[in-house]
Design a protein around this motif. Structure first.
Motif: not given
Length: 517
Positions: A397-398, A400, A408, A411-412, A415, A441-442, A496, A500
């Motif tokens: 995410c950092d 992104l 991505r 990543l989803r 999550m 975010l998802q 995010w 975070k």
């Protein structure tokens, strides 16, 4: 099963596995039984009448009272204490012969049960709620470690003016190990679309009498979080007992319905199962964990294209109703291909295996030390697993804005797995708001993925006109995609940063448990 043919594996206890069948599957299974085990031992016409108070007091207390007419004799049966995992059922059963077709509470031989029913009914006459009329074919099959009676039932449930068909197979344990029920059903049903989470005839009859649907419907699989102090072993068993029937039900729904919730809920329940294994994997039998993961991946690959098609077709048809017919034709073809692929993959056999694990166990690890670790509080064991998964998510995410679309998407999925794991551990302070922030975010990443999926999607449309219309619509939908992607990326970045900064509820729960110890 019939009172005249059934012995009891345990005195007063009926142990069975049942499944609903389509007409085609019933014919297929009947032929297979005939080839492998010969003709039926008997063919019986059964009329069974179910009685209860007007407000269903017996049903509310888990009791079914019926009178069955077979071969000129009447048998009254009380079923109580039913334990169910999908189609696998264990129920206490008390039989007695009576005259006529009206129930006689005073004839119940078990005094405690007799007094309980008398109290619930106030000894008043019990009206007929519904009845079943069934033509039953019976086989007795000797398995290596059990004797199993198999009944193929065809008939109807009648509740006043309402009726529902009965087409199902029952495997009853006459003696030996319950595992034989799953072994035999897997051999007979793996290549079918059997409804493995079908309810009892009593449950369906009461539903019919109440005006409710008895047809299969999509089944959600969101777990109830365990209490603090719950062991990993107990939490895994409880969650599996909920997930296995959901997978079975949603799998069957894909075969018999066009409802898009079937593929959606199946994919969700498969992902929840994979998250469950990841959360508890260190306390499971390794071979079992590997097989679950392999089976989940295999079914996910089969079902995911259909789910993506459902989402895209619904979106495009909403913007271009004129394309509805060719897009729906493409979706129907995709659904047919998915059904064939599921049969070829033996998906129903996999669902039977999961129900077996949920009902009988077998996922426990070998070795005293590994089993002992599984008895420790779940929150203590889950925290480092969640920390590791979260650190990988945070690292991605950092960066992104630098991720490619496929990164991505991965990543989803991470999550989702993390969210499903977190939903299956004891709740900590702030967990609900943390999950809500994670879901936002998802969803951002989901919209970005939908745009990327649409860009690469090329449905099989038959006519040049439909292809041209689809190309024009796709170009229009994607024309502002760059601007839309920028907006979504900015929103995802803000979500995010918000997420975070939140404390980790799983660590708070672990610390509170340690402080209380």
């Amino acid at each position: 099963m019939s009172a005249s043919t059934s012995l009891r594996a345990v005195s007063g206890t009926e142990i069975e596995f049942k499944a609903g069948l389509t007409a085609a599957d019933a014919s297929f299974v009947g032929r297979m039984l005939g080839r492998q085990h010969g003709p039926t031992l008997s063919q019986a016409q059964l009329r069974t009448l179910y009685h209860d108070t007007p407000d269903f007091a017996l049903k509310a207390h888990g009791i079914a009272l019926r009178v069955r007419r077979e071969g000129g004799k009447s048998v009254q049966t009380v079923k109580d204490g039913r334990a169910v995992v999908g189609g696998f059922q264990q129920v206490r059963e008390v039989d007695c012969s009576i005259r006529g077709l009206k129930p006689k509470i005073d004839a119940i031989p078990d005094r405690t049960l007799r007094n309980r029913i008398a109290k619930l009914t106030d000894r008043k006459p019990l009206p007929l709620v519904f009845e079943t009329r069934v033509r039953r074919g019976i086989w007795r099959i000797a398995e290596p470690h059990a004797l199993v009676e198999v009944a193929l039932d065809r008939g109807s449930i009648l509740a006043g003016a309402r009726t529902a068909p009965i087409l199902e197979i029952e495997f009853e344990l006459l003696g030996g190990t319950p595992a034989a029920l799953f072994d035999l059903s897997a051999r007979l049903l793996s290549g079918t679309s059997a409804w493995l989470s079908i309810g009892s005839k009593a449950a369906r009859g009461h539903a019919l009498a109440s005006g409710k649907s008895v047809e299969p419907a999509a089944l959600g699989s969101k777990p109830v979080p365990p209490q603090r102090g719950t062991s990993s072993a107990e939490a895994f068993g409880t969650a599996l007992a909920a997930l296995a029937p959901a997978i079975a039900q949603n799998l069957h729904l894909i075969h018999v319905s066009d409802d898009p919730e079937g593929p959606h809920q199946l994919r969700v329940s498969l992902r929840r199962l994979r998250a469950l294994v990841k959360l508890h994997g260190r306390h499971l039998d390794r071979a079992t964990a590997r097989r679950i993961n392999a089976e989940v991946r295999s079914l996910g690959r089969i079902v995911s294209p259909l789910r993506d098609t459902d989402v895209l077709v619904a979106d495009l048809v909403a913007h271009a109703p004129g394309l509805a017919a060719p897009l729906e034709e493409h979706r129907a073809a995709m659904r047919a291909e998915t059904r064939v692929a599921l049969r070829r993959a033996g998906a129903t056999g996999m669902a039977i295996w999961l129900l077996r694990l949920a009902a009988l166990g077998g996922w426990q690890p070998h070795g005293k030390q590994r089993r002992k670790r599984g008895l420790k509080p779940l929150e203590n064991q889950a925290a480092p697993i969640l920390d590791e998964a979260w650190n990988a998510i945070a690292e991605a995410c950092d960066r992104l804005s630098a991720l490619l679309p496929e990164d991505r998407h991965e990543l989803r999925k991470r999550m989702k797995t993390f969210r499903y794991m977190l939903e299956q551990v004891p709740r900590g302070d702030g967990q609900k708001s943390f999950l809500s922030a994670l879901k936002r975010l998802q969803d951002d990443l989901g919209e970005l993925n939908d745009l990327a999926t649409l860009e690469g999607w090329s449905p099989d449309l038959d006519t040049p006109g439909a292809l041209q219309a689809f190309a024009a619509l796709k170009a229009k939908r994607l024309s502002g995609s760059r601007h839309r992607q920028d907006l979504l990326m900015g929103r995802a970045f803000r979500h995010w940063q918000e997420l975070k900064s939140r404390p980790h509820p799983w660590n708070q729960t672990r610390n509170q448990t340690r402080n209380q110890a």
